[in-house]
Design an enzyme around this catalytic site. Structure first.
Site, PDB file in Angstrom:
ATOM      1  N   PRO A  93       3.163  13.797   1.227  1.00  0.00           N
ATOM      2  CA  PRO A  93       4.624  13.774   1.074  1.00  0.00           C
ATOM      3  C   PRO A  93       5.087  12.614   0.195  1.00  0.00           C
ATOM      4  O   PRO A  93       4.472  11.543   0.222  1.00  0.00           O
ATOM      5  CB  PRO A  93       5.148  13.613   2.503  1.00  0.00           C
ATOM      6  CG  PRO A  93       3.977  13.394   3.381  1.00  0.00           C
ATOM      7  CD  PRO A  93       2.725  13.616   2.614  1.00  0.00           C
ATOM      8  N   GLY A  97       5.921   6.859   2.593  1.00  0.00           N
ATOM      9  CA  GLY A  97       5.059   5.763   3.049  1.00  0.00           C
ATOM     10  C   GLY A  97       3.599   6.163   3.126  1.00  0.00           C
ATOM     11  O   GLY A  97       2.817   5.496   3.779  1.00  0.00           O
ATOM     12  N   GLY A  99       1.664   6.662   0.334  1.00  0.00           N
ATOM     13  CA  GLY A  99       0.933   6.236  -0.866  1.00  0.00           C
ATOM     14  C   GLY A  99       0.757   7.302  -1.929  1.00  0.00           C
ATOM     15  O   GLY A  99      -0.236   7.306  -2.653  1.00  0.00           O
ATOM     16  N   SER A 100       1.738   8.220  -2.055  1.00  0.00           N
ATOM     17  CA  SER A 100       1.557   9.299  -3.038  1.00  0.00           C
ATOM     18  C   SER A 100       1.549   8.757  -4.465  1.00  0.00           C
ATOM     19  O   SER A 100       0.773   9.222  -5.304  1.00  0.00           O
ATOM     20  CB  SER A 100       2.619  10.369  -2.878  1.00  0.00           C
ATOM     21  OG  SER A 100       3.875   9.874  -3.258  1.00  0.00           O
ATOM     22  N   SER A 101       2.370   7.741  -4.728  1.00  0.00           N
ATOM     23  CA  SER A 101       2.437   7.276  -6.124  1.00  0.00           C
ATOM     24  C   SER A 101       1.139   6.582  -6.527  1.00  0.00           C
ATOM     25  O   SER A 101       0.624   6.791  -7.629  1.00  0.00           O
ATOM     26  CB  SER A 101       3.672   6.388  -6.332  1.00  0.00           C
ATOM     27  OG  SER A 101       3.339   5.038  -6.464  1.00  0.00           O
ATOM     28  N   ALA A 102       0.543   5.821  -5.608  1.00  0.00           N
ATOM     29  CA  ALA A 102      -0.732   5.174  -5.935  1.00  0.00           C
ATOM     30  C   ALA A 102      -1.839   6.206  -6.094  1.00  0.00           C
ATOM     31  O   ALA A 102      -2.693   6.085  -6.978  1.00  0.00           O
ATOM     32  CB  ALA A 102      -1.111   4.176  -4.854  1.00  0.00           C
ATOM     33  N   ALA A 103      -1.812   7.262  -5.262  1.00  0.00           N
ATOM     34  CA  ALA A 103      -2.851   8.288  -5.350  1.00  0.00           C
ATOM     35  C   ALA A 103      -2.780   9.002  -6.711  1.00  0.00           C
ATOM     36  O   ALA A 103      -3.815   9.327  -7.307  1.00  0.00           O
ATOM     37  CB  ALA A 103      -2.721   9.284  -4.207  1.00  0.00           C
ATOM     38  N   ASP A 149      -1.975   0.027  -1.769  1.00  0.00           N
ATOM     39  CA  ASP A 149      -2.007   1.489  -1.889  1.00  0.00           C
ATOM     40  C   ASP A 149      -3.096   1.957  -2.860  1.00  0.00           C
ATOM     41  O   ASP A 149      -3.852   2.880  -2.555  1.00  0.00           O
ATOM     42  CB  ASP A 149      -0.643   2.013  -2.381  1.00  0.00           C
ATOM     43  CG  ASP A 149       0.428   1.940  -1.308  1.00  0.00           C
ATOM     44  OD1 ASP A 149       0.195   1.280  -0.278  1.00  0.00           O
ATOM     45  OD2 ASP A 149       1.505   2.536  -1.498  1.00  0.00           O
TER      46      ASP A 149
HETATM   47  O1  PMV Z   1       4.595   2.672  -0.763  1.00  0.00           O
HETATM   48  P1  PMV Z   1       4.619   2.528   0.698  1.00  0.00           P
HETATM   49  O2  PMV Z   1       5.853   3.057   1.354  1.00  0.00           O
HETATM   50  O3  PMV Z   1       3.380   3.041   1.315  1.00  0.00           O
HETATM   51  O4  PMV Z   1       4.674   0.944   1.033  1.00  0.00           O
HETATM   52  C1  PMV Z   1       3.731   0.051   0.578  1.00  0.00           C
HETATM   53  C2  PMV Z   1       3.649  -1.139   1.462  1.00  0.00           C
HETATM   54  C3  PMV Z   1       4.534  -2.343   1.144  1.00  0.00           C
HETATM   55  O5  PMV Z   1       3.956  -3.427   1.875  1.00  0.00           O
HETATM   56  C4  PMV Z   1       5.946  -2.110   1.620  1.00  0.00           C
HETATM   57  C5  PMV Z   1       4.567  -2.686  -0.342  1.00  0.00           C
HETATM   58  C6  PMV Z   1       3.254  -3.211  -0.886  1.00  0.00           C
HETATM   59  O6  PMV Z   1       3.142  -3.234  -2.126  1.00  0.00           O
HETATM   60  O7  PMV Z   1       2.375  -3.642  -0.126  1.00  0.00           O
END
Ligand code: PMV
Length: 321
Positions: A93, A97, A99-103, A149
């Site tokens: 999703p 939270g 991590g879709s953008s990092a994936a 992430d």
């Molecule tokens: O992108 P999210 O929603 O999974 O958040 C990442 C975690 C944070 O600690 C809020 C940001 C980070 O860069 O560590």
């Protein structure tokens, strides 16, 4: 065609504090995303994705740049002469939270590296490079990410993560049954939530209280790890509740999520946001724990919210056969 899969993640404890040097405990989950890359014939890049294409273009740019530094020009040649079709298919999703953008960054960089090196498997060295480049992409998009992430999506498993330090792999045996409840997509991006907290600190609004919350989150992150290792249910619930209490003090949890969390606590469980959160409306996924998981499912159902269990500690980025 090259197809690369990368996992989403759940931060079990330590979000936000991790941006300021505190540790976080994070797990790769069995919700994954696939990037498929094909060469074309007209020197253009075509993107098929529900994620912003700017992020994928940035991943292409950064991968090309880093490979050029390593004196590898195959990707540049492909980009100039043939172009690429890049397609993203995701079960993760968005803005929840997980991590879709990092994936997306990890799988895109991985796919381009596989294309450039003509490999069928990533070596440890390849993963180091994927992680480094994906972090550069994340920085461009989110400005001040901790790197948690992209690191978990690249290496998978369970990690004890500290910004700018080598991560530690954590071995956890059987885990309790966590239930994840989706409160809905946050209106704010991760970058916006991180900046919101940064502004508070820079404007010296409640700085002492914020630093105290970071220290408490650190203590509870350690306690959660101990609780999980000892299978101590009371310790697990206490750690989750106290992490949440401090995330609320930081001001990153919206009213809708807070109400639901109070309800989980009322019936004897513990719940916390897991990720950047969100305050204008919804706050993404909640990590919930109750000795009787059915109770969390029933609560979510009564509010018409999606609830699911997920396998944790999944494999990091890999090339699909
Ligand atoms: O992108 P999210 O929603 O999974 O958040 C990442 C975690 C944070 O600690 C809020 C940001 C980070 O860069 O560590």
């Amino acid at each position: 065609m090259i197809s690369v899969s990368a996992p989403g993640k759940i931060i079990l404890a330590g979000e936000h504090a991790v941006v300021y040097g505190k540790p976080a405990l994070v797990a790769a989950v069995d919700k994954r995303l696939t990037v498929r890359i094909k060469t074309r014939k007209n020197g253009e890049i075509k993107i098929f994705s529900r994620q912003p294409s700017s992020q994928i273009k940035e991943a292409v740019r950064k991968t090309e740049e880093n490979l050029a530094l390593l004196r590898s020009d195959r990707l540049s040649k492909i980009l100039k002469s043939r172009g690429l079709a890049i397609e993203v298919v995701s079960e993760i999703p968005v803005q929840a939270g997980m991590g879709s953008s990092a994936a997306v960054a990890v799988a895109t960089v991985g796919g381009l590296l596989a294309l450039s090196k003509k490999i069928k498997r990533f070596s440890d060295e390849d993963k180091e490079l994927i992680n480094k480049v994906a972090y550069q992409v994340e920085k461009k998009i989110h400005q001040n990410p901790s790197g948690i992430d992209n690191t978990i999506s690249t290496f998978g498993g369970f990690l004890w993560f500290k910004k700018g330090k080598p991560f530690k792999r954590i071995k956890l045996g059987s885990l309790p049954r966590f239930v994840f409840v989706n409160t809905g997509k946050a209106e704010e991006t991760t970058g916006e939530m991180v900046r919101y907290l940064k502004n508070k600190i820079e404007n010296r609004k409640n700085t002492k209280q914020i630093l105290r919350s970071f220290a408490r989150i650190e203590r509870q992150t350690k306690n959660l790890l101990l609780g999980l290792k000892d299978k101590n249910k009371r310790k697990i619930i206490k750690a989750i509740k106290e992490c949440e209490e401090n995330l609320e003090m930081l001001g990153v949890v919206g009213e809708f999520a807070k109400k639901l969390i109070r309800e989980v606590e009322r019936i004897g469980g513990g719940a916390k946001i897991c990720g950047a959160g969100g305050i204008k409306d919804r706050s993404g996924i909640l990590l919930c724990y109750h000795q009787k998981p059915e109770k969390i499912f029933a609560l979510a159902k009564s509010l018409n919210l999606e609830a699911f269990e997920a396998k944790l500690g999944e494999e990091g980025v890999y090339i699909k056969a």
